[in-house]
Design an enzyme around this catalytic site. Structure first.
Site, PDB file in Angstrom:
ATOM      1  N   LYS A  56       0.854  -1.185   0.000  1.00 15.38           N
ATOM      2  CA  LYS A  56       0.000   0.000   0.000  1.00 15.38           C
ATOM      3  C   LYS A  56       0.889   1.234   0.000  1.00 15.38           C
ATOM      4  CE  LYS A  56      -3.894   1.859   2.704  1.00 15.38           C
ATOM      5  NZ  LYS A  56      -4.676   1.676   3.953  1.00 15.38           N
ATOM      6  N   HIS A  99      -0.185   4.423   0.443  1.00 15.61           N
ATOM      7  CA  HIS A  99      -0.739   5.559   1.173  1.00 15.61           C
ATOM      8  C   HIS A  99      -1.129   5.085   2.575  1.00 15.61           C
ATOM      9  CE1 HIS A  99      -4.157   3.441  -0.632  1.00 15.61           C
ATOM     10  NE2 HIS A  99      -4.874   3.868   0.395  1.00 15.61           N
TER      11      HIS A  99
END
Length: 235
Positions: free
Chosen positions: A116, A118
């Site tokens: 991921k 963010h």
């Protein structure tokens, strides 16, 4: 361990009754089925174990109870449960809850299949991966998931200390279409150097079928035993 409720789990001999109860539960839940099933190795197996069918709260809670009881009985010390995506995620969470209920408040973590970019970022989610880390999964088919988990755990600076699974099939691993002299579990134990704690094994399944006699599921004993004779490894 940082948390006082999670010391080395108290040791006691593994319970054959626990394994028999688990096999009976898996059959009743429709997770363990009999017939003719093609495995990833291309073999025709007379039984099939699909942990994805522990698919409601009652069944998942009971499954977690079996894992936790087996782990407590094993005496294996660990500081964190690690669930490899995807099945391991649910297992790690559920077993962590059950261990806490038994007085062993063990944190858990898991990985994402894709990093991921963010929020918190990265591939690891949950508690910090540190100390002695126990990998939890349903079965070990080829050891690939275990090797990937070991790499992630070590990259985080922690130490993989073992693997716990629901069922040890006790059959030869298939390497490039050729039967290996060892099982996937034995590979993890002997080549990767990690102990494997299983709730039940193929030997326990055979014992369960033998106890059924001529009634009920006893009719499948000969087929499972023949499969064991052909593809099994030393117990």
């Amino acid at each position: 361990m940082n948390q006082p409720a999670a010391p080395t789990l108290s040791a006691s001999p593994p319970s054959d009754d626990l394994a028999q109860d688990f096999v009976a539960f898996a059959v009743q839940a429709g997770v363990l089925r009999f017939g003719e099933f093609k495995t990833k190795a291309g073999r025709l197996s007379p039984y099939f174990f699909n942990a994805g069918l522990f698919d409601d709260g009652a069944k998942l809670g009971r499954l977690a109870e079996f894992y936790a009881r087996r782990l407590v009985a094993s005496g294996l010390p660990f500081d964190l449960l690690f669930g490899p995506a995807y099945k391991g995620i649910t297992l790690a969470a559920a077993v962590s809850v059950e261990l806490a209920r038994l007085g062993h408040n063990v944190p858990y973590a898991y990985n994402r299949k894709e990093a991921k970019d963010h929020g918190e970022g990265g591939t690891l989610v949950g508690a910090p991966v540190k100390g002695r880390v126990l990998i939890i999964d349903d079965v070990i088919s080829a050891g690939t998931s275990v090797r990937e988990s070991i790499a992630m755990i070590r990259a985080a600076g922690a130490t993989p200390c073992g693997v716990t699974i629901a069922l040890d099939r006790q059959e030869k691993a298939s390497e490039n279409g050729v039967d290996a002299p060892h099982s996937a579990v034995q590979f993890v134990q002997q080549q990767l150097g990690l102990p494997v704690v299983a709730i039940a094994t193929l030997a326990d399944l055979l014992q369960y079928l033998h106890r059924q006699g001529d009634a009920g599921l006893g009719e499948h004993l000969a087929a499972v035993q023949a499969y064991r004779d052909r593809y099994g490894v030393g117990m």
